[in-house]
Design a protein around this motif. Structure first.
Motif, PDB file in Angstrom:
ATOM      1  N   SER A 161       0.830  -1.206   0.000  1.00  0.00           N
ATOM      2  CA  SER A 161       0.000   0.000   0.000  1.00  0.00           C
ATOM      3  C   SER A 161       0.865   1.258   0.000  1.00  0.00           C
ATOM      4  O   SER A 161       0.393   2.342  -0.255  1.00  0.00           O
ATOM      5  N   GLU A 162       2.152   1.076   0.299  1.00  0.00           N
ATOM      6  CA  GLU A 162       2.877   2.259   0.709  1.00  0.00           C
ATOM      7  C   GLU A 162       3.103   3.285  -0.390  1.00  0.00           C
ATOM      8  O   GLU A 162       2.978   4.461  -0.185  1.00  0.00           O
ATOM      9  N   VAL A 163       3.467   2.777  -1.560  1.00  0.00           N
ATOM     10  CA  VAL A 163       3.862   3.741  -2.583  1.00  0.00           C
ATOM     11  C   VAL A 163       2.633   4.392  -3.202  1.00  0.00           C
ATOM     12  O   VAL A 163       2.698   5.482  -3.726  1.00  0.00           O
ATOM     13  N   MET A 164       1.510   3.704  -3.133  1.00  0.00           N
ATOM     14  CA  MET A 164       0.354   4.179  -3.856  1.00  0.00           C
ATOM     15  C   MET A 164      -0.288   5.407  -3.206  1.00  0.00           C
ATOM     16  O   MET A 164      -0.640   6.352  -3.862  1.00  0.00           O
ATOM     17  N   GLU A 165      -0.452   5.356  -1.884  1.00  0.00           N
ATOM     18  CA  GLU A 165      -1.201   6.453  -1.262  1.00  0.00           C
ATOM     19  C   GLU A 165      -0.382   7.721  -1.280  1.00  0.00           C
ATOM     20  O   GLU A 165       0.823   7.696  -1.418  1.00  0.00           O
ATOM     21  N   SER A 166      -1.075   8.828  -1.039  1.00  0.00           N
ATOM     22  CA  SER A 166      -0.345  10.089  -1.055  1.00  0.00           C
ATOM     23  C   SER A 166       0.655  10.098   0.086  1.00  0.00           C
ATOM     24  O   SER A 166       1.808  10.395  -0.097  1.00  0.00           O
ATOM     25  N   GLU A 167       0.210   9.756   1.297  1.00  0.00           N
ATOM     26  CA  GLU A 167       1.183   9.617   2.380  1.00  0.00           C
ATOM     27  C   GLU A 167       0.639   8.571   3.323  1.00  0.00           C
ATOM     28  O   GLU A 167      -0.525   8.606   3.697  1.00  0.00           O
ATOM     29  N   THR A 168       1.511   7.653   3.688  1.00  0.00           N
ATOM     30  CA  THR A 168       1.000   6.546   4.484  1.00  0.00           C
ATOM     31  C   THR A 168       0.760   6.974   5.924  1.00  0.00           C
ATOM     32  O   THR A 168       1.622   7.617   6.524  1.00  0.00           O
ATOM     33  N   HIS A 169      -0.390   6.599   6.461  1.00  0.00           N
ATOM     34  CA  HIS A 169      -0.668   6.877   7.867  1.00  0.00           C
ATOM     35  C   HIS A 169      -0.517   5.608   8.669  1.00  0.00           C
ATOM     36  O   HIS A 169      -0.919   4.534   8.229  1.00  0.00           O
ATOM     37  N   TYR A 170       0.060   5.739   9.854  1.00  0.00           N
ATOM     38  CA  TYR A 170       0.231   4.564  10.708  1.00  0.00           C
ATOM     39  C   TYR A 170      -0.510   4.782  12.021  1.00  0.00           C
ATOM     40  O   TYR A 170      -0.556   5.895  12.536  1.00  0.00           O
ATOM     41  N   ASP A 171      -1.048   3.698  12.575  1.00  0.00           N
ATOM     42  CA  ASP A 171      -1.668   3.791  13.904  1.00  0.00           C
ATOM     43  C   ASP A 171      -0.664   3.322  14.937  1.00  0.00           C
ATOM     44  O   ASP A 171      -0.085   2.258  14.790  1.00  0.00           O
ATOM     45  N   CYS A 172      -0.473   4.111  15.991  1.00  0.00           N
ATOM     46  CA  CYS A 172       0.407   3.669  17.067  1.00  0.00           C
ATOM     47  C   CYS A 172      -0.414   2.838  18.049  1.00  0.00           C
ATOM     48  O   CYS A 172      -1.424   3.310  18.565  1.00  0.00           O
ATOM     49  N   VAL A 173       0.018   1.617  18.297  1.00  0.00           N
ATOM     50  CA  VAL A 173      -0.800   0.740  19.151  1.00  0.00           C
ATOM     51  C   VAL A 173      -0.636   1.076  20.628  1.00  0.00           C
ATOM     52  O   VAL A 173      -1.322   0.516  21.470  1.00  0.00           O
ATOM     53  N   ILE A 174       0.264   2.022  20.933  1.00  0.00           N
ATOM     54  CA  ILE A 174       0.405   2.388  22.349  1.00  0.00           C
ATOM     55  C   ILE A 174      -0.435   3.633  22.670  1.00  0.00           C
ATOM     56  O   ILE A 174      -1.290   3.597  23.539  1.00  0.00           O
ATOM     57  N   CYS A 175      -0.223   4.725  21.885  1.00  0.00           N
ATOM     58  CA  CYS A 175      -0.984   5.925  22.234  1.00  0.00           C
ATOM     59  C   CYS A 175      -2.271   6.038  21.437  1.00  0.00           C
ATOM     60  O   CYS A 175      -3.099   6.899  21.696  1.00  0.00           O
ATOM     61  N   GLY A 176      -2.423   5.160  20.437  1.00  0.00           N
ATOM     62  CA  GLY A 176      -3.694   5.131  19.720  1.00  0.00           C
ATOM     63  C   GLY A 176      -3.850   6.210  18.659  1.00  0.00           C
ATOM     64  O   GLY A 176      -4.870   6.285  17.989  1.00  0.00           O
ATOM     65  N   GLN A 177      -2.825   7.109  18.502  1.00  0.00           N
ATOM     66  CA  GLN A 177      -2.973   8.169  17.493  1.00  0.00           C
ATOM     67  C   GLN A 177      -2.590   7.646  16.123  1.00  0.00           C
ATOM     68  O   GLN A 177      -1.804   6.719  15.995  1.00  0.00           O
ATOM     69  N   SER A 178      -3.144   8.290  15.105  1.00  0.00           N
ATOM     70  CA  SER A 178      -2.823   7.882  13.744  1.00  0.00           C
ATOM     71  C   SER A 178      -2.154   9.051  13.046  1.00  0.00           C
ATOM     72  O   SER A 178      -2.527  10.204  13.252  1.00  0.00           O
ATOM     73  N   GLY A 179      -1.150   8.765  12.237  1.00  0.00           N
ATOM     74  CA  GLY A 179      -0.493   9.862  11.532  1.00  0.00           C
ATOM     75  C   GLY A 179       0.668   9.335  10.730  1.00  0.00           C
ATOM     76  O   GLY A 179       1.013   8.165  10.818  1.00  0.00           O
ATOM     77  N   PRO A 180       1.298  10.192   9.937  1.00  0.00           N
ATOM     78  CA  PRO A 180       2.421   9.738   9.124  1.00  0.00           C
ATOM     79  C   PRO A 180       3.679   9.584   9.980  1.00  0.00           C
ATOM     80  O   PRO A 180       3.734  10.063  11.097  1.00  0.00           O
ATOM     81  N   SER A 181       4.642   8.877   9.400  1.00  0.00           N
ATOM     82  CA  SER A 181       5.935   8.770  10.078  1.00  0.00           C
ATOM     83  C   SER A 181       6.762   9.962   9.621  1.00  0.00           C
ATOM     84  O   SER A 181       6.881  10.209   8.425  1.00  0.00           O
ATOM     85  N   THR A 182       7.330  10.730  10.562  1.00  0.00           N
ATOM     86  CA  THR A 182       8.071  11.941  10.162  1.00  0.00           C
ATOM     87  C   THR A 182       9.526  11.809  10.591  1.00  0.00           C
ATOM     88  O   THR A 182       9.872  10.950  11.393  1.00  0.00           O
ATOM     89  N   GLU A 183      10.345  12.716  10.079  1.00  0.00           N
ATOM     90  CA  GLU A 183      11.765  12.707  10.445  1.00  0.00           C
ATOM     91  C   GLU A 183      11.907  12.876  11.956  1.00  0.00           C
ATOM     92  O   GLU A 183      12.761  12.257  12.573  1.00  0.00           O
ATOM     93  N   ASP A 184      11.074  13.733  12.542  1.00  0.00           N
ATOM     94  CA  ASP A 184      11.240  14.024  13.971  1.00  0.00           C
ATOM     95  C   ASP A 184      10.586  12.971  14.851  1.00  0.00           C
ATOM     96  O   ASP A 184      11.099  12.622  15.903  1.00  0.00           O
ATOM     97  N   ARG A 185       9.403  12.539  14.407  1.00  0.00           N
ATOM     98  CA  ARG A 185       8.730  11.528  15.239  1.00  0.00           C
ATOM     99  C   ARG A 185       8.425  10.308  14.385  1.00  0.00           C
ATOM    100  O   ARG A 185       7.316  10.112  13.905  1.00  0.00           O
ATOM    101  N   PRO A 186       9.474   9.516  14.175  1.00  0.00           N
ATOM    102  CA  PRO A 186       9.275   8.367  13.279  1.00  0.00           C
ATOM    103  C   PRO A 186       8.366   7.303  13.912  1.00  0.00           C
ATOM    104  O   PRO A 186       8.308   7.166  15.127  1.00  0.00           O
ATOM    105  N   THR A 187       7.677   6.591  13.037  1.00  0.00           N
ATOM    106  CA  THR A 187       6.891   5.444  13.472  1.00  0.00           C
ATOM    107  C   THR A 187       7.674   4.203  13.079  1.00  0.00           C
ATOM    108  O   THR A 187       8.433   4.223  12.115  1.00  0.00           O
ATOM    109  N   GLY A 188       7.462   3.112  13.820  1.00  0.00           N
ATOM    110  CA  GLY A 188       8.203   1.897  13.466  1.00  0.00           C
ATOM    111  C   GLY A 188       7.307   0.676  13.493  1.00  0.00           C
ATOM    112  O   GLY A 188       6.242   0.674  14.099  1.00  0.00           O
ATOM    113  N   LEU A 189       7.764  -0.348  12.795  1.00  0.00           N
ATOM    114  CA  LEU A 189       7.060  -1.632  12.791  1.00  0.00           C
ATOM    115  C   LEU A 189       7.617  -2.490  13.921  1.00  0.00           C
ATOM    116  O   LEU A 189       8.831  -2.544  14.120  1.00  0.00           O
ATOM    117  N   VAL A 190       6.728  -3.174  14.624  1.00  0.00           N
ATOM    118  CA  VAL A 190       7.190  -4.108  15.646  1.00  0.00           C
ATOM    119  C   VAL A 190       7.785  -5.312  14.934  1.00  0.00           C
ATOM    120  O   VAL A 190       7.080  -5.998  14.192  1.00  0.00           O
TER     121      VAL A 190
END
Length: 1859
Positions: A1196-1225
């Motif tokens: 799905s990653e390349v297709m969407e305009s920007e991939t959004h990820y859900d954080c399973v700890i804080c529950g927020q959804s958003g893109p992975s950024t340089e400052d606050r990266p998201t990661g895969l478990v």
């Protein structure tokens, strides 16, 4: 030492001669002496020998000096070598028995089909050489040691003998030459004396010595005793010699005391005498003097017993006084209590020992030294010799009392017990021998006396009943003797000899012995008394009850069962009568001793009544098997009343314990209640107790019995019509459970038929059904749960029907299934439907449940069955089951159901339930109805009319006219007088109004009113039976009041008498209850009886039960039928159907509302369930490839305009950024799975013999290692490191559960884990954690690259550019320097992950370069990680991409993210443009600079390079994101190389003629249009190019010829080329799928090549079937194909310093590998076990204690073995690191289980071998044959390949390198 001068006394000439002999060569001396002794006149020889022996076998030399032993060996062999001598003697072996002796932990076999004695055992060799197919056998680990019985017809049937021992005495064995053993006969007596003298010398009494001193003496003697053992193994001939020496009394006389002049020998002999003395034994000489004295001592005591029990005779000093001190002064008095008639028993049993031969003294020392293993083995090794066997057994019996004394003193009683039994089981299992001993040596007397003596050392005063004046003594369960089971060897011997009929008969015929035995049993009667704690909780919970239950089972019950087996037929009636008579006598003595009159003491209970149980079991056997009349064996009524008291007390106490009335006594009291009914104990405890109560109930007055029951259960006060009452003894919350208990007990009592007429088969069936109804059971659990005579388990229960037949009749087998979640099921048996329907018996279930929850479980399963078959949907009541008819002897039992007292209780309870009084429950009603139904089904036959009036007079009540339930059912009771507290609502302030219809006055009512007091009735009955004088009676009868206890004055509120108007009968109450329960107005229409369908009434709830009772009663009596119709008519007047009254309307609405509410609830639940299911599928999908990819982040990653990820700890959804990266478990793990792949599809076989081996040279990992090493020999290192991937062994595999989280959230999560110390099996310090959402195991977080919303479309646009242009662009892209990423959180995290990845595997798997740690080395490792993950995903997809789509593996894959992290890291290394492989791949090189590089090693030729590695290198080093057109271009160029390599490899397989043919045919079409895409042309071109350098094709031509016996056709060439190129295409395609999200299309296997080619853009059109397709048509050359190929070939041919073979090896690389497989295991586990459990470890050369096998490579390792530790790491862990990069799968040979090691953790996986019933046998405890379960093994393999051990297995623990 002063005795030293003895050696050369006065230098006499003989001594000189001996000395001269000593100096000579030993062999020569021996030969000479032998020759001398063989002469007719051998006196000189004899003298010389004796003198030599005097010197050699001098006991004053230290035993550790082996000189003596060497001399003996030489002398015995008579001059030849000892080994040859052994061989010679062995050839004369005439033994027919095996007799192999083994010690604890040896693996042996037992076959019940062949065994006559239950103790029969065989060594593995004899077992495997015999024929036991389809026998009932098992393998076992010996507990105490044993010996092989093969060849012994007394113990086993001849049919089971092995081939060697089938032959009767060696007919073909030559007779032995007389001179062969001549020397042995001379020398061995002296040698044995030598050993005995050492033993005498070394012995010190235990008080003065430590255990160690004795151990030391034994250690020094080790070689000498081993030598004796060696001699016994020489076979029958040598054993005969030894027997002669050991049993010869003459020799003993001559040698034992020593010669006159030998001072040493004298002293030595005195030591022996003193040892005898100190043992409380008398030596032979003193015995004569002391005998007379002893008898007189006995006479005055009036019982020889006093002497016998350890009062000291003159010869035995203070040994027994010690025992007296231990238990305080009182013991003296108790000892005298034991009733033993003085004349029958010989006090010598305990006291005297005479030693007449060596054997006797040897045994004496063996006992003194507490049975050293070596001595035991020697003594047992001699047993095949018959003469020896008899003498030894006599000696053993003679020492029996001494053994007991030593055992009681021993500190190591456990070990010693095992050794004793090791010996005794060999002697006493043999019936012939046992009988012989009984007749000749009083074996029985000795055993019983010894047991009695032993138990007397720990008697205490009983406190049962009358604490002060109790004269009874019982064993003290807290003494070590009982707590440590010290008595078991003796008891087990006793049980063993009682199993022989001839011996048991002697026992039963000997009345004095029986009396002795009864007095022994009475020591256990009433032991471990519990007193109920009434105030505070007990401080210390004693655990003595274990000892008590074990003692009763082993010392009392098992001998009882042993005797019962011999009382089965009419002929043995007399025995039974005798036992019963003695039981009664002993019981009478016991009642007197405890001061019992009529009432048991309150608040105490003992669960141990062995005398009662002996009595009960012999009664039952007498009636059931011997046709005796019960009455002839019963005592008078008074005795019966006494006998019933204690068993009844136990039943009431069980109920009290379950009602929490004993909580202050701690948990142990619950433990006792459970043990009492537990399967191993129930048929020796609760069953006889209940049977005894049934016998008493059938013979005593029923009213008396029933009222006793309610009084014992303390619920008398509850049985009143009043709504309130006072209970003096129970709290109100205990009343209900106690009432339920009382009623349940009555139901069990009146309905249980185990001893009252059921056959053995019926009992077995009932037991089996009740166990299966509680829960599904495995076969072994069921065997264990079915109580049987505690004789060892046999396949056939005595009777007829075997266990297996019965099991298949009542149960269905559920084969073991494997659930994808990973829990492994075992094969289970579950009841058949018809069993639920017809045989489910809740009463039996209640009787057999240890935990109350099992009853509930049975009911739940029953109700599930009823629902499933649509029989009943509500909450069912326990079904009523018809009983087998009573045996005529017990008909009296039914009178219980037909007695007024019970009817009054039933009436009262029905009334109370209908009136809703407190403490009533559904269970109470259920049991009441059960009793009524039992009464209806069991009518009393002889209801004589004339008896009625006289009974009338006795009854002061007139509740019911008679005793028959049928007539009492419809009897109406009008008024009842009750005693109630003043506050009760019943207390009326004015007299009841008398209506006009009722002519009777109030006073008359009063006379008619019923009053009833259970207790008073019972007392009166008791008094009538025991006609005592009135004065006494007056004292005993207590005032008639419903309270048994005296109520102190002033207690509130006072009781007053009131009269209740009732006007009900039992029938009317039943009908009203029916109405109340069905909550309908007219639940029973008057005509319902005619419509009643009995079959429908079998299952259902209370309403059904009442209907069933009413219809039964109606069919039995017309009067009742009329009454029912009357009552129904009155209660439910017929309603006209038209009018719908408002109340009906209301109820209708109510019903509808309820219905709707239910539906709503259902909907909600369903919705919830589906949500849960979908969550489970996404989160936990570990094993089910069916469901589609839940989170295919990659695509799905390349297709969407920007991939959004859900954080399973804080529950927020958003893109992975340089400052606050998201990661895969993710979970990173090192893996060698790829490295273990082989070429062949079939797995390798596990070796199970010394001839078979496994070679690892053909594995993928080894092949790649060889390749890389070879390259590094000749080529430049940096170039080598880019030409081939590593990571086949020890690669890093990255998998994810698909959940994402913010990296900062993850850090705080880890912090919280670190602080929370309660961790399960993972280590936070190593970065391990579980995914916060799905709890999957993980150890790192893989940062996601921020999605770039820029022109995503343009990356995919198809291109029209020419290939040449694209090649140039790719070149430029590679030249563009890497931009160093700006320092940001994201880049930091990426660096950290790289570090994690490197730390995942071991250093040796990363450093392949010449200089470790160099950038080149790092570069190699990085791109290999990508390669490993791609390859593994391919393996998980089944090795090809035919299935297309997503797979379970794809779901775990995170290649896209991984690629970006690796790419970012690898772009730091730029490739030097001069060596860029891209240029050599796409351009013709100019040859100018060739010379300048002479001094350096050359680059790796293109034809040797690995195209997939190059592909990954190109992609990772080019700027990301890469345009699709560039990707395709790279793939096309590399395909050209791959195809050329395929042609080159193929060309080496052709014969030279074929090669020539291809060259010519290729040359013909070389100039045609499409020649560059013609396989034919290119093959010809390559062959001619490579032929320039002659060597390549010249290697072993004959081998090639063999290969090419078939000619290569164009088709076969095409297939071969496609196969060669496929792995590259698959990998490229998979990479494209992950980078660009292209979907993978599925296809057929034969179309795979063309389908992949189209997908990659190598072919324009839709795929054609591959067989018509040409792989060459995918080629697209950037420059002239022939020039480029020539250039590549020249690189190879130009290698001057390489040998031809090496060139060939590198040229012919076969990229195809089969899927990884575990080893192929044999079907039968025994094959593995027999080979490996005795195999020596290759490292330490010892047989490991815990051997294990690696199932990946077949290595044999020591589990936990210290022997093979290296740097503190044990061998299994070491091997797992070496073989599986820290993942190991081991089969533990001795346990049949699989253990998994993963990194620093391990877990038990389970077993892949199951028995015939689908069950595991962990630790081989049951030892049944085990067979490979293919499904489980496949699951294990699948978890290994898919790396999911961590997710599926839950119980992990750290192994601390200790495995």
């Amino acid at each position: 030492m002063e005795d030293n001068k003895n050696k050369f006394v006065n230098n006499k000439p003989e001594c000189m001669m001996a000395a001269s002999l000593l100096l000579r060569d030993k062999r020569a001396t021996a030969a000479k002496l032998k020759a001398d002794l063989n002469r007719t006149d051998n006196s000189t020889g004899l003298q010389q020998l004796q003198e030599l022996l005097d010197v050699v076998l001098n006991p004053e030399k230290p035993a550790s000096d082996t000189e003596a032993l060497d001399w003996c060996k030489c002398l015995i062999a008579g001059g030849e070598g000892f080994e040859e001598f052994c061989k010679t003697v062995r050839s004369y072996d005439n033994a027919t028995l095996c007799g192999l002796v083994w010690t604890a932990n040896f693996v042996a076999y037992r076959c019940r089909t062949c065994g006559i004695s239950p103790c029969m055992s065989l060594c593995a060799e004899c077992f495997n050489n015999g024929d036991h197919t389809s026998h009932d056998f098992n393998m076992f680990r010996s507990q105490a040691g044993g010996a092989c019985d093969c060849g012994d017809g007394n113990v086993m049937r001849d049919s089971g003998f092995c081939r060697r021992h089938r032959l009767k005495t060696g007919e073909n064995i030559p007779s032995i030459p007389c001179d062969l053993l001549l020397m042995s006969e001379m020398i061995l007596p002296r040698f044995i004396l030598f050993i005995i003298q050492y033993l005498r010398d070394g012995y010190v009494e235990p008080d003065t010595s430590t255990e160690r001193d004795l151990q030391k003496v034994l250690q020094q003697l080790e070689p000498q005793i081993s030598f004796l053992e060696e001699l016994t193994k020489m076979g029958g001939a040598m054993r005969t010699v030894l027997t002669k020496i050991l049993t010869n009394q003459q020799t003993f006389m001559e040698l034992s005391m020593g010669q006159e002049d030998n001072l040493y020998a004298k002293k030595n002999y005195e030591k022996y005498l003193s040892a005898l003395k100190n043992s409380g034994l008398v030596s032979v000489e003193e015995k004569a003097a002391g005998a007379t004295a002893e008898v007189t001592v006995g006479a005055e005591g009036g019982a020889g017993a006093v002497v016998l029990m350890g009062s000291t005779g003159p010869g035995s000093p203070d040994e027994s006084c010690k025992e007296e001190d231990q238990d305080g002064g009182q013991s003296v008095g108790q000892r005298k209590r034991v009733k033993l008639s003085s004349n029958t028993k010989d006090p010598c049993i305990i006291e005297s020992l005479k030693h007449k031969c060596f054997l006797e003294e040897l045994l004496f020392w063996t006992i003194k030294y507490e049975f050293p293993q070596k001595m035991v083995t020697f003594l047992l090794n001699m047993l095949p010799d018959q003469d020896y066997k008899i003498t030894f057994t006599k000696t053993f019996v003679q020492h029996y009392a001494f053994i007991m004394k030593t055992l009681m003193k021993s500190h190591e009683s456990d070990t010693m017990s095992n050794r004793i039994v090791h010996i005794s089981v060999q002697l006493f299992s043999n019936e012939e021998l046992a009988r012989h001993m009984t007749e000749e040596c009083q074996l029985l007397d000795i055993m019983v006396t010894v047991l009695l003596y032993m138990m007397e050392s720990c008697l205490i005063k009983s406190e049962l009943q009358d604490e002060e004046n109790n004269r009874h003594v019982v064993v003290n369960c807290s003494e070590a003797l009982l707590k440590n089971n010290t008595y078991w060897p003796l008891v087990s011997d006793f049980i063993n000899i009682l199993s022989h009929q001839s011996v048991a008969k002697k026992f039963l015929e000997d009345h004095s012995l029986l009396m002795l035995w009864m007095s022994f049993v009475s020591f256990f009667q009433g032991m471990n008394l519990n007193k109920r704690e009434l105030n505070e909780h007990v401080e210390f919970e004693s655990q003595t009850y274990y000892a008590a239950f074990a003692a009763e089972l082993e010392a009392c019950a098992q001998p009882m069962w042993g005797l019962l087996t011999h009382c089965k037929v009419k002929e043995t009636q007399e025995y039974t009568k005798t036992v019963v008579r003695y039981c009664l006598e002993t019981l009478q003595i016991w009642f007197d001793a405890i001061g019992f009159i009529d009432e048991p003491a309150p608040n105490q209970v003992t669960f141990h009544l062995p005398l009662h149980r002996y009595y009960a079991m012999f009664l039952s056997r007498a009636v059931k098997c011997q046709g005796l009349d019960l009455d002839s064996l019963l005592p008078d009524q008074e005795m019966l009343m006494k006998i019933m008291v204690h068993p009844l007390q136990i039943q009431a106490s069980l109920s009290e314990i379950h009602s929490n009335m004993w909580v202050r006594n701690g948990l142990q009291i619950k433990g006792q209640a459970m043990t009492y009914v537990q399967s191993h104990f129930c048929n020796s405890m609760i069953d006889p107790d209940i049977y005894l109560l049934q016998v008493c109930a059938s013979r005593l007055d029923p009213d008396y019995f029933i009222s006793s029951v309610f009084e014992r259960f303390k619920v008398v006060d509850l049985l009143t019509m009043a709504s309130q009452h006072q209970n003096a003894v129970l709290d109100s919350e205990q009343e209900r459970p106690m009432l339920e208990g009382a009623l349940t007990f009555l139901v069990i009592l009146t309905s249980l038929r185990i001893h009252l007429g059921m056959t053995d088969d019926e009992i077995l069936r009932a037991e089996m059904v009740s166990q299966l109804c509680m829960n599904d059971r495995t076969h072994s659990a069921l065997l264990d749960l079915i109580p049987e005579n505690p004789n060892p388990k046999s396949g056939v229960v005595p009777g007829s029907c075997s266990f297996e037949d019965m099991l298949s009749a009542v149960a269905d087998f559920k084969a073991p299934v494997f659930e994808p979640g990973g829990s492994m099921q075992q094969g289970m048996y579950t009841p058949k439907a018809e069993v639920w329907e017809k045989e489910f018996d809740p009463i039996m279930v209640v009787l057999r449940t240890v935990y109350r929850r099992d009853v509930q479980s049975a009911m739940d399963r029953y109700s599930a069955f009823l629902k499933q078959y649509g029989i009943h949907t509500g909450n069912p009541w326990p079904p009523y089951k018809e009983r087998t008819p009573l045996h005529p002897c017990y008909k009296g039992l039914t009178r219980l159901l037909h007695c007024k007292t019970l009817h009054i209780v039933i009436f009262t309870l029905l009334y109370k339930i209908w009136m809703d009084h407190q403490n009533m429950s559904e269970h109470v009603l259920c049991m009441v109805l059960y009793l009524i139904e039992l009464g209806l089904d069991n009518q009393v036959q002889d209801n004589k009319e004339e008896e009625e009036p006289c009974i009338e007079e006795h009854c002061h009540d007139s509740w019911f006219p008679g005793t028959n339930l049928l007539s009492n059912l419809h009897h109406v009771i009008n008024f009842v007088r009750v005693r109630v507290p003043e506050t009760a609502p019943e207390v009326k302030r004015e007299p009841p109004p008398s209506t006009s219809t009722e002519a009777a006055s109030y006073g008359q009512n009063l006379r008619e009113a019923q009053v009833f007091s259970l207790v008073a009735e019972r007392r009166r009955k008791f008094q009538e039976i025991i006609n005592r004088s009135n004065t006494e009676a007056a004292q005993v009868v207590r005032p008639k009041s419903s309270s048994t206890r005296w109520v102190p004055p002033g207690t509130p509120p006072q009781l007053v008498t009131e009269i209740l108007e009732i006007r009900e009968s039992m029938l009317s109450l039943l009908i009203k209850l029916h109405q109340k329960m069905s909550s309908k107005q007219n639940s029973l229409s008057p005509s319902w009886l005619d419509d009643a369908d009995m079959s429908r009434l079998a299952h259902g709830d209370g309403i059904t039960a009442i209907e069933r009772i009413l219809s039964k009663a109606a069919t039995r009596s017309c009067q009742i039928k009329r009454s029912i119709q009357d009552i129904c008519g009155k209660l439910f007047p017929p309603v006209l159907p038209k009018k719908s009254s408002p109340t009906d309307k209301k109820t209708m609405d109510k019903e509808e509302r309820r219905q709707r509410a239910r539906e709503r609830q259902k909907k909600l639940l369903a919705e919830f369930a589906s949500r849960q299911k979908s969550f489970m599928e996404t989160a936990m999908d570990v094993e089910s490839p069916e469901t589609e990819a839940a989170m295919d982040l990659g695509s799905s990653e390349v297709m969407e305009s920007e991939t959004h990820y859900d954080c399973v700890i804080c529950g927020q959804s958003g893109p992975s950024t340089e400052d606050r990266p998201t990661g895969l478990v993710v979970l990173l793990q090192a893996t060698s799975v790829l490295g273990h792949r082989c070429k062949s599809k079939d797995p390798k076989d596990l070796p199970t013999s010394d001839e078979e081996h496994i070679y690892s040279a053909d594995t993928c990992g080894v092949a790649h290692d060889v390749r890389l090493t070879l390259m590094q020999q000749f080529f430049k290192d940096s170039s080598c490191l880019q030409s081939v991937s590593i990571g086949w062994d020890g690669g890093v595999y990255v998998q994810t559960c698909g959940h994402t989280l913010h990296i900062d959230c993850h850090k705080s999560y880890m912090e919280s884990l670190r602080n929370d110390q309660v961790l399960q099996g993972f280590s936070v310090d190593k970065g391990e954690f579980t995914c916060p959402l799905c709890r999957q195991f993980a150890n790192s977080v893989l940062p996601c690259r921020p999605g770039r919303p820029t022109d995503a479309g343009s990356w995919h646009t198809p291109t029209n550019k020419k290939t040449i242009a694209l090649v140039k662009e790719v070149d430029d892209l590679q030249e563009r320097l890497a931009l160093f990423p700006t320092e940001s959180n994201l880049s930091k995290e990426m660096e950290l992950v790289i570090k994690d990845i490197k730390n995942t595997t071991q250093k040796k798997y990363m450093d392949y370069g010449k200089n470790p740690g160099s950038p080149d080395n790092d570069f190699l490792f990085m791109y290999s990680v990508a390669r490993t993950n791609l390859e593994l995903e391919l393996v998980h997809r089944g090795g090809n991409l035919c299935s297309g789509g997503a797979s379970a593996a794809a779901k775990r894959s995170c290649l896209n993210q991984l690629f970006h992290v690796l790419a970012m890291h690898m772009r730091l290394y730029s490739i030097d443009s001069a060596y860029n492989p891209w240029t050599r791949l796409t351009q013709i090189a100019q040859n100018k600079e060739e010379e300048s590089f002479e001094e350096e090693r050359p680059e790796v030729p293109m034809l040797f390079r690995d195209p997939p590695s190059l592909l990954i290198i190109f992609i990772l080093t080019m700027p990301q994101p890469l345009r699709k057109e560039h990707f395709t271009c790279v793939v096309k160029m590399l395909y050209n190389l791959q195809f050329t390599q395929a042609l080159a490899a193929l060309s080496t397989k052709l014969s030279s003629e074929e090669r020539q043919a291809w060259i010519t045919s290729g040359a013909l079409v070389k100039n045609t249009a499409n020649s560059e895409k013609s396989c034919e042309v290119l093959l010809g071109h390559i062959i001619s190019e490579l032929s320039k350098e002659n060597r390549i094709y010249s290697v072993n031509p004959e081998e090639a010829a063999v290969l090419s016996s078939s000619v290569w056709s164009p088709q076969s060439v095409e297939v071969s080329l496609q196969q060669f190129c496929l792995p590259f295409l698959r990998l490229s395609c998979l990479l494209q799928h992950h980078l660009y999200g292209d979907s993978l299309t599925g296809c057929l296997e034969e179309e795979e090549f063309s389908s992949l080619a189209v997908c990659l853009g190598l072919l324009p059109s839709a795929p054609q079937p591959s067989n018509t397709m040409h792989s060459a048509s995918c080629l697209e050359w950037p420059v002239s194909a022939f020039d480029l190929v020539s250039q590549w070939c020249t690189e190879v041919t130009g290698l001057s310093q390489m040998q031809a073979e090496q060139t060939l090896t590198l040229l012919v690389q076969d990229p195809q590998w089969a899927a990884p497989r575990l080893l192929q295991l044999p079907d039968n586990y025994n094959i593995i076990f027999q080979y490996y459990h005795r195999k020596s470890c290759t490292v330490c050369k010892k047989v490991p204690k815990d051997p294990a096998l690696c199932l990946v490579c077949g290595a044999f390792v020591c589990l936990k073995g210290v022997c093979c530790k290296q740097q503190g790491i044990c061998e299994c862990v070491l091997h797992s690191q070496h073989c599986g990069a820290a993942a190991g799968i081991f089969l533990l040979i001795n346990a049949s289980v699989i253990i998994i090691i993963r990194g620093h953790r391990f877990c038990l996986w389970g077993s892949i071998y199951l028995d015939a019933h689908g069950e595991e046998d962990r630790d081989l405890r049951r030892g049944k044959p085990l067979f490979l379960c293919e499904e489980r093994y496949r699951v294990l393999e699948q978890q290994w390949v898919s790396h999911t051990f961590d997710h599926i297995n839950k119980r992990w623990g750290p192994h601390y390198n200790g495995l």
